[in-house]
Design an enzyme around this catalytic site. Structure first.
Site, PDB file in Angstrom:
ATOM      1  N   TYR A   1       0.818  -1.211   0.000  1.00  0.00           N
ATOM      2  CA  TYR A   1       0.000   0.000   0.000  1.00  0.00           C
ATOM      3  C   TYR A   1       0.855   1.267   0.000  1.00  0.00           C
ATOM      4  O   TYR A   1       0.326   2.376  -0.136  1.00  0.00           O
ATOM      5  CB  TYR A   1      -1.012   0.012   1.152  1.00  0.00           C
TER       6      TYR A   1
ATOM      7  N   LYS B   1       6.079   4.274   4.672  1.00  0.00           N
ATOM      8  CA  LYS B   1       6.676   3.198   3.884  1.00  0.00           C
ATOM      9  C   LYS B   1       6.959   3.648   2.451  1.00  0.00           C
ATOM     10  O   LYS B   1       7.924   3.190   1.825  1.00  0.00           O
ATOM     11  CB  LYS B   1       5.778   1.962   3.928  1.00  0.00           C
TER      12      LYS B   1
END
Length: 266
Positions: free
Chosen positions: A150, A165
């Site tokens: 994601y 991330k």
């Protein structure tokens, strides 16, 4: 063609695994040690780190625990310098430490945002910066950063984690270019839903939620930590000597999505 013995490929090498006290981090640490390497696991929970050290010892391997908060750059630098002073080298780094919870963006507090980004993005940079200096001086090293798919396709309720991330992916690719000619490789691994206590409690806390997650995986099952560890071991090994700046997705096809149109004729 050179044949690499995967049972001994990390002999005489040293790895540092953050968040190595449980789940994927512990599995990666044990996998490294099982192939002959020495591993240090770093985290805040001394009891969990001790469990990993015991598992490695049961295999006849060598491990040590380092109590440290990845959000504290000075503490990380001291811990890494001390590790190199004790063991003489550092060949691999796995940035696995993370924090996550589901929250709608409009409900996410500044403290909630900071809690996740401090661990995932800042902590990954602090550890990579501290270890990278030693790797660059030695002219060798491999880094694997644990992210999630994601980070590029997005997912409701994960704006803090996805942003952090996503930053880690960008950092990985930037440093792969910056450090490539100096012998240091950096890659990411993006695990899918994995059978770990931490992820389960945070991301699929009820049987219905768990079934919903499972239904999104074309492989129709969750990963085991050991499967993710095998993928990480490949990226850390000489088998991947020409791989850098990449993201290995190990998610059973989840991020590819479910079919919208279904042929019901058969």
């Amino acid at each position: 063609m050179t044949v690499i013995d995967t049972a001994t490929e990390f002999t005489d090498r040293v790895a540092l695994v953050t968040g190595g006290g449980s789940g994927i981090g512990q599995a990666i640490a044990v996998r490294w040690a099982a192939a002959g390497g020495t591993v240090a696991v770093l985290g805040r929970r001394a009891d969990a780190l001790g469990d990993t050290v015991r598992k490695v010892a049961d295999l006849g391997g060598r491990a040590e625990a380092i109590s440290c908060d990845v959000r504290d750059h000075e503490s990380v630098s001291r811990a890494v310098d001390g590790l190199v002073e004790r063991l003489g080298r550092i060949d691999a780094l796995v940035n696995n430490a993370a924090g996550n919870f589901i929250a709608r963006a409009e409900d996410l507090s500044p403290n909630g945002w900071k809690a996740v980004t401090d661990i995932v993005l800042n902590g990954t940079f602090y550890c990579t910066n501290a270890v990278g200096r030693h790797m660059l001086a030695a002219g060798r090293g491999a880094v694997v950063n644990v992210v999630a798919s994601y980070a590029w396709h997005g997912h409701p309720g994960t704006v803090h984690s996805a942003a952090a991330k996503g930053g880690v992916v960008a950092m990985t690719r930037t440093l792969a270019v910056e450090w490539g000619a100096r012998g240091v490789r950096l890659n990411c691994i993006a695990p899918g839903p994995t059978e770990t206590d931490g992820a389960g409690a945070a991301l699929w806390p009820t049987p219905a939620a768990r079934q919903g997650v499972l239904a999104s995986v074309p492989a129709a099952r969750f990963a085991t930590p050991q499967e993710i560890a095998e993928s990480a071991a490949f990226l850390l090994s000489d088998r991947a000597a020409y791989v850098t700046g990449d993201v290995l997705v190990a998610d059973g096809g989840q991020w590819l999505g479910k079919a919208i149109y279904t042929d019901n004729r058969g």
